[in-house]
Design a protein around this motif. Structure first.
Motif, PDB file in Angstrom:
ATOM      1  N   HIS A  25      -0.215   3.746  -2.235  1.00 40.56           N
ATOM      2  CA  HIS A  25      -0.261   3.823  -0.779  1.00 40.56           C
ATOM      3  C   HIS A  25      -0.194   5.273  -0.318  1.00 40.56           C
ATOM      4  O   HIS A  25       0.710   6.022  -0.712  1.00 40.56           O
ATOM      5  CB  HIS A  25       0.932   3.084  -0.165  1.00 40.56           C
ATOM      6  CG  HIS A  25       0.853   1.603  -0.330  1.00 40.56           C
ATOM      7  ND1 HIS A  25       1.670   0.738   0.345  1.00 40.56           N
ATOM      8  CD2 HIS A  25       0.056   0.821  -1.097  1.00 40.56           C
ATOM      9  CE1 HIS A  25       1.379  -0.508   0.007  1.00 40.56           C
ATOM     10  NE2 HIS A  25       0.405  -0.480  -0.873  1.00 40.56           N
ATOM     11  N   ASP A  70      -5.216   6.200   1.072  1.00 44.72           N
ATOM     12  CA  ASP A  70      -4.730   5.400  -0.056  1.00 44.72           C
ATOM     13  C   ASP A  70      -5.511   5.825  -1.297  1.00 44.72           C
ATOM     14  O   ASP A  70      -6.659   6.256  -1.215  1.00 44.72           O
ATOM     15  CB  ASP A  70      -4.946   3.916   0.203  1.00 44.72           C
ATOM     16  CG  ASP A  70      -4.097   3.402   1.348  1.00 44.72           C
ATOM     17  OD1 ASP A  70      -2.914   3.768   1.413  1.00 44.72           O
ATOM     18  OD2 ASP A  70      -4.621   2.632   2.170  1.00 44.72           O
ATOM     19  N   THR A 104      -4.941   3.086   7.004  1.00 45.32           N
ATOM     20  CA  THR A 104      -4.887   2.721   5.591  1.00 45.32           C
ATOM     21  C   THR A 104      -5.342   1.292   5.369  1.00 45.32           C
ATOM     22  O   THR A 104      -5.347   0.464   6.266  1.00 45.32           O
ATOM     23  CB  THR A 104      -3.453   2.847   5.052  1.00 45.32           C
ATOM     24  OG1 THR A 104      -2.616   1.941   5.776  1.00 45.32           O
ATOM     25  CG2 THR A 104      -2.922   4.244   5.191  1.00 45.32           C
ATOM     26  N   ALA A 120      -3.821  -0.124   2.492  1.00 46.92           N
ATOM     27  CA  ALA A 120      -2.588  -0.559   1.808  1.00 46.92           C
ATOM     28  C   ALA A 120      -2.888  -1.361   0.551  1.00 46.92           C
ATOM     29  O   ALA A 120      -2.673  -2.575   0.488  1.00 46.92           O
ATOM     30  CB  ALA A 120      -1.681  -1.342   2.752  1.00 46.92           C
ATOM     31  N   THR A 173      -5.612  -5.815  -1.137  1.00 47.13           N
ATOM     32  CA  THR A 173      -4.947  -4.957  -0.159  1.00 47.13           C
ATOM     33  C   THR A 173      -4.042  -5.794   0.747  1.00 47.13           C
ATOM     34  O   THR A 173      -4.250  -6.994   0.940  1.00 47.13           O
ATOM     35  CB  THR A 173      -5.960  -4.186   0.704  1.00 47.13           C
ATOM     36  OG1 THR A 173      -6.601  -5.081   1.617  1.00 47.13           O
ATOM     37  CG2 THR A 173      -6.998  -3.495  -0.155  1.00 47.13           C
TER      38      THR A 173
END
Length: 392
Positions: free
Chosen positions: A243, A249, A309, A311, A334
């Protein structure tokens, strides 16, 4: 429970259409199933992050029956902490040994200075999780950034990821807290560790003779929150997802002794550059003689610039037979964007990228290849799903 078909659709590909596939719900109401591992007998073992005591569950895919094995250790069940990483011993069929990375309160005292994570081995005995042996302890924790992914390496070593423990203070005099913990060779945060399955530390680890105590287990440093680990068949390369803050990311190749830059560098940022990111309100000054030889930028960054992001969570290399055209592909899921990606690699280069799921099921936490060659996914909404060819 009976199989419940949810949806039949064609995966959206960024470069060309992907094969058709069907998604089915296998189980639901499981809390947060954090880690998925298939046993040799075909049972799907999984951890549930939101538990007050250590435990693991096993799903019999033929009957839908779930068995839960609980142990004695109390768990720090808060935020992103809890019962997380799971790995089965290669000899699991005969020894019933497994490895779990989980959060706890040091000495049982709940205050911000006592958030910790540990890696332990356990034995499944009857309906219990017994014989805990602590392998790596006192890893700094916080309500977020606890890492805790566990994987068995082709060298018969255990690898475990640990986040930078967010805003946790340092527990070693003279060492900085907060994100700087990731750069310290004395703090067990923001690292990937390598150790023997009995908890001893291999003498060929890169910092074995420079560090002391558990810090000798450090394999790499400078990580923010690595949530995925997977070895690539054939090459033995260890790949990882990590992350970023609000952008960038990372997809990384984990190389012995390397520094992945956090909090001084981010994403694919080259050494010797200064990067100001308005979305994070951070300037990344990726310079300094101590990084010159050791810094390893990401292979790929996601949501660069000022985009949000994605993630990323865990990843795997596809080894099944149900999707022969996907053999050897890298898949990862994700959280924030609820996506399933498929990447084709040529050497260490990404040559194609498909987006197969795009937030239809919320946050996707983990994935595993079953003995049937189907891809099993867990969601933070408490589901286990499976992806199978659409023509079956």
């Amino acid at each position: 429970m009976p199989w419940l078909a949810l949806l039949l659709f064609f995966g959206f590909a960024l470069s060309q259409p992907a094969p058709s596939f069907q998604l089915e719900e296998v189980a639901r109401n499981l809390g947060v199933p954090w880690s998925l591992k298939f046993a040799p007998d075909g049972r799907l073992f999984f951890t549930q992050r939101d538990r007050a005591r250590i435990g693991v569950s096993a799903l019999d895919l033929s009957s839908g029956r779930i068995s839960t094995y609980e142990g004695e250790a109390a768990v720090r069940d808060e935020g992103e902490g809890g019962v997380m990483g799971l790995e089965l011993d290669p000899g699991f069929a005969r020894n019933n040994r497994l490895y779990i990375c989980y959060s706890y309160w040091k000495e049982g005292v709940q205050n911000e200075n006592n958030r910790r994570n540990r890696l332990s081995s356990f034995i499944l005995s009857g309906s219990r999780l017994t014989d805990e042996k602590i392998l790596l302890d006192d890893m700094l924790g916080w309500w977020n950034h606890n890492g805790c992914r566990v994987v068995w390496g082709p060298d018969n070593k255990l690898y475990v990821s640990m986040g930078d423990a967010g805003d946790a203070p340092s527990n070693v005099p003279g060492e900085f807290g907060y994100a700087a913990k990731a750069q310290s060779s004395r703090l067990l945060a923001g690292k990937i560790f390598r150790l023997n399955p009995d908890g001893s530390i291999p003498s060929d680890n890169p910092f074995f003779y420079q560090a002391t105590g558990a810090a000798r287990a450090i394999w790499t440093l400078g990580h923010r929150n690595p949530q995925g680990l997977a070895f690539q068949p054939g090459t033995g390369l260890l790949w990882s997802t990590e992350h970023g803050p609000n952008t960038r990311d990372e997809l990384n190749i984990i190389r012995k002794g390397k520094n992945y830059g956090w909090p001084r560098c981010t994403g694919i940022q080259p050494f010797g550059t200064v990067l100001t990111v308005s979305a994070d309100n951070i300037t990344f000054n990726c310079t300094g003689g101590d990084l010159r030889e050791s810094y390893q930028p990401a292979v790929r960054e996601y949501a660069g610039g000022n985009e949000p992001t994605i993630a990323p969570s865990n990843l795997l290399f596809y080894t099944g037979n149900a999707f022969p055209q996907w053999k050897g592909s890298l898949f990862f899921v994700t959280l924030k964007t609820g996506r399933l990606y498929r990447l084709e690699l040529k050497g260490e280069q990404i040559v194609k990228e498909d987006l197969l799921i795009n937030n239809q099921y919320g946050r996707l936490r983990d994935l595993a290849v079953g003995p049937d060659g189907f891809i099993y996914l867990s969601t933070d909404q408490g589901q286990i799903l499976r992806l199978r060819p659409g023509n079956l």
